[in-house]
Design a protein around this motif. Structure first.
Motif, short mmCIF file in Angstrom:
data_model
loop_
_atom_site.label_atom_id
_atom_site.label_comp_id
_atom_site.label_asym_id
_atom_site.label_seq_id
_atom_site.Cartn_x
_atom_site.Cartn_y
_atom_site.Cartn_z
N GLY A 8 86.79 -28.40 -37.16
CA GLY A 8 86.25 -27.52 -35.80
C GLY A 8 86.79 -28.24 -34.82
N ASN A 9 87.66 -27.39 -33.62
CA ASN A 9 88.09 -28.47 -32.41
C ASN A 9 87.41 -27.28 -31.40
OD1 ASN A 9 88.77 -29.09 -30.37
ND2 ASN A 9 91.12 -28.83 -31.24
N TRP A 10 86.38 -27.72 -30.55
CA TRP A 10 85.73 -27.11 -29.69
C TRP A 10 86.44 -27.29 -28.69
CZ3 TRP A 10 80.01 -28.43 -30.29
CH2 TRP A 10 79.57 -27.78 -31.25
N LYS A 11 87.52 -28.07 -28.72
CA LYS A 11 88.41 -28.44 -27.00
C LYS A 11 87.11 -27.99 -25.36
CE LYS A 11 91.90 -25.32 -29.08
NZ LYS A 11 93.57 -25.01 -28.92
N MET A 12 87.27 -27.66 -25.11
CA MET A 12 86.13 -28.10 -23.54
C MET A 12 85.62 -26.57 -23.12
SD MET A 12 86.94 -29.01 -19.41
CE MET A 12 87.95 -27.69 -19.02
N HIS A 13 85.08 -26.22 -24.76
CA HIS A 13 83.89 -25.35 -24.25
C HIS A 13 82.40 -25.91 -24.93
CE1 HIS A 13 86.77 -22.45 -24.05
NE2 HIS A 13 87.56 -22.59 -25.21
N LYS A 14 81.34 -24.87 -24.53
CA LYS A 14 79.82 -24.97 -24.97
C LYS A 14 79.54 -26.29 -23.70
CE LYS A 14 80.27 -24.17 -29.28
NZ LYS A 14 78.88 -22.71 -29.03
N THR A 15 77.84 -25.96 -23.57
CA THR A 15 77.27 -26.69 -22.48
C THR A 15 76.11 -27.84 -23.71
OG1 THR A 15 74.96 -25.31 -22.83
CG2 THR A 15 76.56 -25.18 -21.06
N TRP A 16 75.62 -28.89 -23.48
CA TRP A 16 74.88 -29.23 -24.52
C TRP A 16 73.95 -28.29 -24.77
CZ3 TRP A 16 69.95 -30.87 -24.23
CH2 TRP A 16 69.27 -31.62 -25.26
N GLU A 17 73.27 -27.74 -23.96
CA GLU A 17 72.21 -26.87 -24.95
C GLU A 17 72.98 -25.78 -26.10
OE1 GLU A 17 71.76 -26.61 -21.97
OE2 GLU A 17 70.68 -27.40 -21.39
N GLU A 18 74.09 -25.53 -25.70
CA GLU A 18 74.96 -24.77 -27.13
C GLU A 18 75.56 -25.86 -28.02
OE1 GLU A 18 76.39 -21.61 -23.30
OE2 GLU A 18 77.75 -23.50 -24.39
N ALA A 19 75.95 -26.70 -27.56
CA ALA A 19 75.69 -27.99 -29.21
C ALA A 19 75.09 -28.59 -29.62
CB ALA A 19 76.42 -28.82 -28.59
N VAL A 20 73.79 -28.02 -28.98
CA VAL A 20 72.25 -28.32 -30.40
C VAL A 20 71.90 -26.85 -30.52
CG1 VAL A 20 70.53 -29.59 -29.60
CG2 VAL A 20 71.31 -30.08 -28.55
N GLN A 21 72.34 -26.32 -30.31
CA GLN A 21 71.67 -25.38 -30.94
C GLN A 21 72.83 -24.67 -32.19
OE1 GLN A 21 71.68 -20.89 -28.70
NE2 GLN A 21 70.93 -19.85 -30.67
N PHE A 22 74.22 -24.94 -32.18
CA PHE A 22 75.20 -24.70 -32.84
C PHE A 22 74.63 -25.58 -34.02
CE2 PHE A 22 78.56 -25.67 -35.41
CZ PHE A 22 79.12 -24.41 -35.38
N THR A 23 74.61 -26.61 -33.27
CA THR A 23 74.57 -28.25 -34.99
C THR A 23 73.18 -27.65 -35.87
OG1 THR A 23 75.30 -29.98 -33.27
CG2 THR A 23 74.50 -29.86 -34.99
N ASN A 24 72.14 -27.39 -34.57
CA ASN A 24 71.09 -27.49 -35.93
C ASN A 24 71.06 -25.82 -36.51
OD1 ASN A 24 68.87 -29.16 -34.36
ND2 ASN A 24 68.42 -27.95 -32.80
N GLU A 25 71.85 -24.47 -35.95
CA GLU A 25 72.00 -24.24 -36.82
C GLU A 25 73.02 -24.38 -37.94
OE1 GLU A 25 72.37 -20.81 -32.99
OE2 GLU A 25 73.55 -20.27 -34.73
#
Ligand SMILES: O=C(CO)COP(=O)(O)O
Length: 254
Positions: A8-25
């Motif tokens: 996945g290439n997220w480019k300039m997307h997501k906040t820190w909280e969103e990044a953590v949530q994705f990773t945990n999921e």
């Protein structure tokens, strides 16, 4: 023979909280690395946290770019030493957005590939033609030139670990993906170029990814191709569900 990769290439997307949530999921849901290598290339700000969250998972973390020098007066840049130091494993090099908007050239791409190997990072090298080059049927020349330039002076035993992403620029973020068969032929051209420079044995081991409007519903058509070993995905890698669906297709797609 070649383990598929979904990056996945997220480019300039997501906040820190969103990044953590994705990773945990996602971290529990990915298969083992011998089934599919899964990578998320996140904004640099989130990398350390994401590496720490995934120490017990097969999900690998990658950067989206880096500088070729180890350290120095390069305001705003990211050092390959620092990436390796925090446990980042992959780095995208020469994405067309970096080439177009941030002055990356074939020469700087080559320096970065050298730096990646020096610091134990796996480069995901991007190549691909513009719409006008595509319409002028210059795709094969363009990608061959880009790949040869990127790998200039790289040792054979390193080249086999390179990942190359073929991303036609006109297919990125447009919803207009390349036709899978056509993308496969371009990947065949890339593999032939690799074989000419580094020998058949090396060329056979290099993973070639397709990128450009890959979604869960067209992923299978790419995975079915004999030269395509996975995908580099922008938009569809942003949601945990959709990322895991892509991985599932890669797992069963060959
Ligand atoms: O640029 C890409 C991945 O590096 C492709 O982006 P999209 O999947 O959003 O088209």
């Amino acid at each position: 023979m070649r383990t598929p990769i979904v990056a996945g290439n997220w480019k300039m997307h997501k906040t820190w909280e969103e990044a953590v949530q994705f990773t945990n999921e996602v971290k529990e849901g990915v298969p083992t690395v011998d089934e599919v290598e899964t990578v998320v290339c996140a904004p640099a700000l989130f990398l350390k946290e994401m590496v720490d969250l995934t120490t017990d998972s097969s999900l690998a973390i990658g950067a989206q770019t880096m500088h070729e020098e180890e350290q120095g007066a390069f305001t705003g840049e990211i050092s390959p030493v620092a990436l390796q130091n925090i446990g980042v494993r992959y780095v995208i090099i020469g994405h067309s957005e970096r080439r177009e908007m941030f002055n990356e050239t074939d020469k700087s791409v080559n320096k970065k590939v050298h730096a990646a190997f020096k610091h134990g990072l796996i480069p995901i090298i991007c190549c691909g033609e513009t719409l006008s080059e595509y319409e002028n049927q210059e795709t094969k020349e363009v990608v061959t030139f880009q790949v040869d330039a990127a790998l200039h002076g790289i040792k054979r035993e390193e080249v086999k670990n390179v990942v190359i992403a073929y991303e036609p620029i006109w297919a990125i973020g447009t919803g207009k993906s390349s036709r899978a068969k056509e993308a496969n032929e371009t990947c065949r051209t890339i593999r032939t170029a690799l074989a000419q420079q580094f020998g058949d044995d090396v060329a056979k081991q290099v993973r070639l990814l397709y990128g450009g409007s890959v979604k869960p519903d067209n992923m299978k058509s790419f995975m079915e191709q004999d030269q395509i070993d996975g995908a580099l995905v922008g938009g569809a890698s942003l949601e945990a569900d959709s990322f895991l669906q892509l991985v599932e297709v890669a797992k069963h797609g060959k």
